[in-house]
Design an enzyme around this catalytic site. Structure first.
Site, PDB file in Angstrom:
ATOM      1  N   HIS A  42      -2.391  -4.039  -0.072  1.00  0.00           N
ATOM      2  CA  HIS A  42      -1.185  -3.293   1.273  1.00  0.00           C
ATOM      3  C   HIS A  42      -2.317  -3.330   2.712  1.00  0.00           C
ATOM      4  O   HIS A  42      -1.636  -2.588   3.150  1.00  0.00           O
ATOM      5  CB  HIS A  42      -0.503  -3.208   1.056  1.00  0.00           C
ATOM      6  CG  HIS A  42       1.070  -3.450   0.256  1.00  0.00           C
ATOM      7  ND1 HIS A  42       1.175  -2.400  -0.954  1.00  0.00           N
ATOM      8  CD2 HIS A  42       1.552  -3.989  -0.067  1.00  0.00           C
ATOM      9  CE1 HIS A  42       2.096  -3.397  -1.584  1.00  0.00           C
ATOM     10  NE2 HIS A  42       2.089  -4.458  -1.636  1.00  0.00           N
ATOM     11  N   HIS A  46      -4.679  -8.406   2.295  1.00  0.00           N
ATOM     12  CA  HIS A  46      -3.813  -8.788   1.594  1.00  0.00           C
ATOM     13  C   HIS A  46      -2.906  -9.771   2.598  1.00  0.00           C
ATOM     14  O   HIS A  46      -2.207 -11.138   2.286  1.00  0.00           O
ATOM     15  CB  HIS A  46      -2.888  -7.490   1.626  1.00  0.00           C
ATOM     16  CG  HIS A  46      -1.400  -8.342   1.159  1.00  0.00           C
ATOM     17  ND1 HIS A  46      -0.829  -8.822  -0.234  1.00  0.00           N
ATOM     18  CD2 HIS A  46       0.083  -8.280   1.346  1.00  0.00           C
ATOM     19  CE1 HIS A  46       0.147  -9.183  -0.556  1.00  0.00           C
ATOM     20  NE2 HIS A  46       0.915  -8.764   0.108  1.00  0.00           N
TER      21      HIS A  46
END
Length: 451
Positions: A42, A46
């Site tokens: 994350h 991403h």
């Protein structure tokens, strides 16, 4: 240079007349800085990958151009995609609720991280840059609608609600009255599903990309499990290192979450194609919206044409996947991107301007080819997801000792399919090597994820 979110965001948002370039560049700089670059999964990488995937899906369905959506909706979708995981610290909702994290208390245990991301993004949008808020020049009646759309899309990424929302989408898709060209509720439902699909989009990409992102998310899960043990909490599903079998976990993820999603989107693609074959007047589909949105679009077109004759609109290109995903074997360096030339203009981070150096004007024929109706979701996305699923399933069978004497991958998959080989029994590492020539290793005990 570690600013892929800035590059993708500026490329897709710069044509909108109500987003001043200086303020936009400063906003993207702040947004990217709020992501934790050391997160295995994350991170800002991403976010950029997800945004690019979302734009690709919306464009391939033919919903980026035309009058289906107003300009503020287009901008809001991209902003939501760029910021959908902003501030993520590598822990999921189960962790923040069980640990009684301050976010869980603030958001009453409900879609905690999604609410936090939405709130964080809206807060950044409210911060002035050079005395101007990013959305300050957006028409006053559209600003609250923009915030509402951003929040709705980010909340739609709550995995715990995915199956319920997918069932609702499947039911609505089966109705003869389903028409995302005209019906606002159908549009939001479709866009939300595309948004969620983009968030798990690596499942529908070629094996080497999917394999790398899968390893990254596993590394993040295991780091969470390690912390849960230290805190005396129950280890969350998929977060236990000891005895973990990656192939089996991926089989479940693709079988119950990813494949059903891509199949329903494939059905939607067929439905839209049938409507087009029946000569649905897409150019007039937005007529019920009134003249306001159309006049806004005309102003945007005029502005783009006047501001830069060489700067193509955002629907003219997407960045290649090689520029927004890490190459296999670089799991320990989340900022490392595989080699490739970014086709977007070079962005001056400090000055906040985009030049056209190194870009090639894209002809209208290329634009039309990019948005040419076709079975892209079924033939590309779903096909990749099915191949990835079969590869994991075969490896899971091998791990269980069910098919030790069978080929690693069924020959029906063709030459594009990978072959996975497990590390020798007794190895302290859980290693899978892809037939593409790359390998990555997870330590079963000692490796920890940077936070």
């Amino acid at each position: 240079n570690g600013h892929i979110l800035h590059v993708v965001g500026f490329e897709l948002l710069r044509p909108f007349f109500f987003l001043p370039h200086g303020s936009l560049a400063k906003f993207l700089e702040r947004l990217e800085a709020e992501y934790i670059a050391t997160n295995p999964y994350h991170s800002h990488v991403h976010a950029a990958d997800m945004c690019n995937s979302f734009f690709y899906l919306v464009s391939k369905l033919g919903f980026w151009r035309g009058n289906c959506f107003a300009e503020y909706q287009h901008a809001s979708m991209i902003l939501a995609a760029l910021g959908h995981d902003v501030g993520h610290f590598g822990r999921n909702n189960t962790f923040v609720v069980n640990s009684r994290h301050k976010y869980a208390i603030t958001y009453n245990d409900r879609s905690v991280m999604e609410n936090y991301h939405a709130s964080k993004l809206v807060g950044l949008l409210e911060q002035p840059s050079e005395g101007v808020k990013l959305l300050e020049q957006m028409p006053s009646e559209q600003a609250p609608k923009s915030r509402n759309l951003i929040i709705s899309l980010i909340l739609a990424t709550d995995t715990s609600k995915h199956l319920e929302e997918l069932s609702a989408f499947r039911l609505r898709l089966g109705s003869d009255s389903f028409d995302p060209h005209v019906e606002g509720s159908d549009q939001l439902q479709l866009v939300s599903m595309l948004f969620r699909a983009a968030d798990i989009g690596h499942s529908a990409k070629p094996w080497d990309i999917h394999f790398t992102w899968s390893q990254r998310v596993v590394e993040e899960f295991h780091a969470q499990g390690d912390e849960e043990k230290r805190l005396g909490l129950k280890v969350s599903p998929l977060c236990e290192r000891d005895g973990f079998r990656m192939a089996s976990s991926q089989v479940g993820f693709l079988q119950f979450i990813c494949l059903p999603t891509w199949r329903e989107l494939g059905r939607c693609e067929e439905h839209i194609e049938r409507m087009r074959r029946a000569q649905t007047p897409l150019s007039d589909a937005g007529s019920t919206r009134g003249s306001k949105d159309r006049s806004t679009r005309r102003r945007v077109t005029a502005h783009v044409g006047a501001s830069s004759s060489t700067a193509p609109e955002p629907w003219r290109r997407t960045l290649t996947t090689q520029t927004v995903v890490p190459s296999p074997g670089t799991i320990s360096s989340p900022n490392t991107l595989s080699p490739g030339t970014i086709s977007a203009p070079i962005v001056n981070i400090q000055a906040g301007v985009a030049g056209t150096e190194g870009t090639t004007p894209v002809e209208d024929e290329e634009v039309l080819a990019f948005e040419k109706p076709g079975r892209y979701i079924s033939k590309v996305c779903l096909a990749h997801c099915e191949e990835n699923f079969q590869a994991w399933k075969t490896q899971a069978d091998i791990d269980r000792g069910v098919s030790d004497n069978s080929p690693s991958v069924p020959s029906a998959l063709g030459s594009r399919a990978p072959t996975l080989q497990r590390a020798p029994t007794g190895s302290r590492h859980n290693t899978y090597t892809s037939s593409y020539g790359s390998s990555s290793t997870f330590s079963a005990r000692s490796r920890t994820s940077p936070q």
